[in-house]
Design a protein around this motif. Structure first.
Motif, PDB file in Angstrom:
ATOM      1  N   GLY A   1      32.834  33.959  35.040  1.00 31.07           N
ATOM      2  CA  GLY A   1      33.887  32.973  35.233  1.00 31.07           C
ATOM      3  C   GLY A   1      33.911  31.936  34.129  1.00 31.07           C
ATOM      4  O   GLY A   1      34.987  31.544  33.645  1.00 31.07           O
TER       5      GLY A   1
ATOM      6  N   LEU B   1      35.473  33.544  31.080  1.00 27.22           N
ATOM      7  CA  LEU B   1      36.915  33.779  31.223  1.00 27.22           C
ATOM      8  C   LEU B   1      37.731  32.654  30.596  1.00 27.22           C
ATOM      9  O   LEU B   1      38.816  32.880  30.044  1.00 27.22           O
TER      10      LEU B   1
ATOM     11  N   ARG C   1      41.503  32.842  36.003  1.00 25.99           N
ATOM     12  CA  ARG C   1      41.983  32.608  34.635  1.00 25.99           C
ATOM     13  C   ARG C   1      43.289  31.809  34.642  1.00 25.99           C
ATOM     14  O   ARG C   1      43.440  30.836  33.887  1.00 25.99           O
TER      15      ARG C   1
ATOM     16  N   SER D   1      33.854  36.155  44.526  1.00 26.51           N
ATOM     17  CA  SER D   1      33.323  37.518  44.329  1.00 26.51           C
ATOM     18  C   SER D   1      32.482  37.961  45.524  1.00 26.51           C
ATOM     19  O   SER D   1      31.870  37.149  46.226  1.00 26.51           O
TER      20      SER D   1
ATOM     21  N   LEU E   1      34.654  31.732  40.608  1.00 20.62           N
ATOM     22  CA  LEU E   1      34.485  33.180  40.647  1.00 20.62           C
ATOM     23  C   LEU E   1      33.258  33.585  41.460  1.00 20.62           C
ATOM     24  O   LEU E   1      33.261  34.619  42.131  1.00 20.62           O
TER      25      LEU E   1
ATOM     26  N   TRP F   1      39.504  37.623  39.155  1.00 24.88           N
ATOM     27  CA  TRP F   1      39.334  37.188  37.770  1.00 24.88           C
ATOM     28  C   TRP F   1      40.655  36.647  37.222  1.00 24.88           C
ATOM     29  O   TRP F   1      40.673  35.618  36.539  1.00 24.88           O
TER      30      TRP F   1
END
Length: 357
Positions: A309, A312, A181, A357, A353, A177
């Motif tokens: 995502g 974010l 970002r 993940s 993401l 994450w």
């Protein structure tokens, strides 16, 4: 007779040093009070094993009627950001009156739009403000002649690249994450703002000297008597507050009318949920770090990595009240382009993401 502008006279270096030093002292004192000190304490608490305090602001007023919900949301949001908004207005007025246009342009105008974006993004890092609180300063910068790319990067960089929020995320959420970002945040703050700036102003923005000549008559830091500066500062502060604060309150209240349903709309999966997340992220207004409880709650509820995502980036970067506040100074097309770029980068963050993940 020639219509060519007359260049402004030489700068009184001692006067400039005193005024800029005063502006920096005001900004530092305000940021210590509203940002640096509170965030230092929160970081230490999180490192000691504490949980994120509070819940998602989007759930404020759940179960209430529309007007009560909107009022509760507006009150909760304003209570969370009033210090930072006050500091932003004070700093914006100080930049407007105490910092010479030529110096501001020398710091933020670069030979390329990419250079301007990098300068604006770097200047945003100490502020650590949410998108609404950084709007008054971005407005002042743009009206002073700062290139579009630099002003946009400053506006978006404050919430997206906020060092304190990055630390909070590093403590609370998975490492991927944080990577998404930071990396996609840099793409937005530096890369996309440079593309927008180049599209708006061409291959190269006007040279700092040209912009300074055009604004020499409206540069209190360079030309106004010292005795007039307090009055000019109060006038600048009042103009910003009387225009921006009512806009902010009206639009925040409007967002609050649908705030709690916005929170519920993010819990699904699939392509529709991702598109809803983009739309919600671009409209919703949250204080600094306010995306964290939203993301934690959605993750616990089983939201997809793609939705997380998207949020974010989209949740902190932009909001409807912020866009309204900067629209006239930046230009509505430029502001819309910034919103579109934010949405595109948010979609890329969702895809990244989902893969990681």
């Amino acid at each position: 007779m020639s219509n060519q502008a007359v260049a402004p006279g030489p700068i009184d270096r001692r006067r400039v040093a005193l005024l800029v030093g005063l502006a920096l002292a005001v900004a530092a004192a305000g940021l210590v009070w509203a940002k640096w000190s509170p965030y230092t304490g929160r970081t230490l608490d999180l490192l000691a094993g504490g949980a994120w305090p509070g819940s998602s602001l989007l759930e404020t007023g759940a179960g209430e009627n529309l007007l009560v919900r909107a009022w509760d949301f507006t009150w909760a949001y304003t209570s969370a950001v009033w210090k930072a908004l006050l500091v932003a207005l004070v700093v914006a007025a100080s930049v407007d009156v105490l910092v010479p246009r030529r110096l501001l342009l020398r710091l933020l105008d670069r030979r390329t739009a990419l250079g301007g974006s990098a300068a604006g993004g770097a200047a945003s890092l100490p502020g650590m403000m949410c998108t609404c609180c950084t709007a008054p300063i971005a407005v002042t910068m743009r009206r002073a002649g700062v290139p579009t790319s630099a002003a946009l990067a400053f506006w978006l960089g404050n919430p997206v690249l906020n060092p304190a929020v990055v630390v909070f995320l590093a403590v609370l959420v998975p490492a991927e994450w944080v990577v998404v970002r930071v990396v996609l945040g840099l793409v937005l703050v530096v890369g996309m703002t440079a593309l927008i700036g180049r599209a708006v102003e061409g291959r190269r923005a006007p040279a700092p000297a040209d912009a300074a000549v055009a604004r020499a008559a409206d540069d209190p830091a360079s030309s106004a008597p010292a005795s007039a500066l307090p009055r000019l500062w109060l006038r600048s502060f009042a103009r910003l507050a009387l225009v921006l604060v009512p806009e902010y309150l009206v639009v925040v209240f409007a967002v609050g009318l649908v705030g709690e349903p916005l929170g519920r709309a993010l819990g699904g999966g699939g392509a529709l949920a991702v598109l809803v997340a983009v739309a919600v992220g671009l409209v919703a207004v949250l204080p600094t770090g306010g995306e964290i409880p939203v993301l934690l709650a959605l993750a616990a509820a089983g939201a997809s990595p793609a939705v997380l995502g998207v949020l974010l980036i989209a949740l902190p970067a932009l909001s409807l009240p912020s866009a309204v506040m900067v629209g006239r100074a930046m230009g509505w097309r430029t502001t819309a382009a910034a919103a579109g770029a934010t949405g595109a980068v948010a979609l890329a963050a969702g895809g990244a993401l989902a893969v990681l993940s």
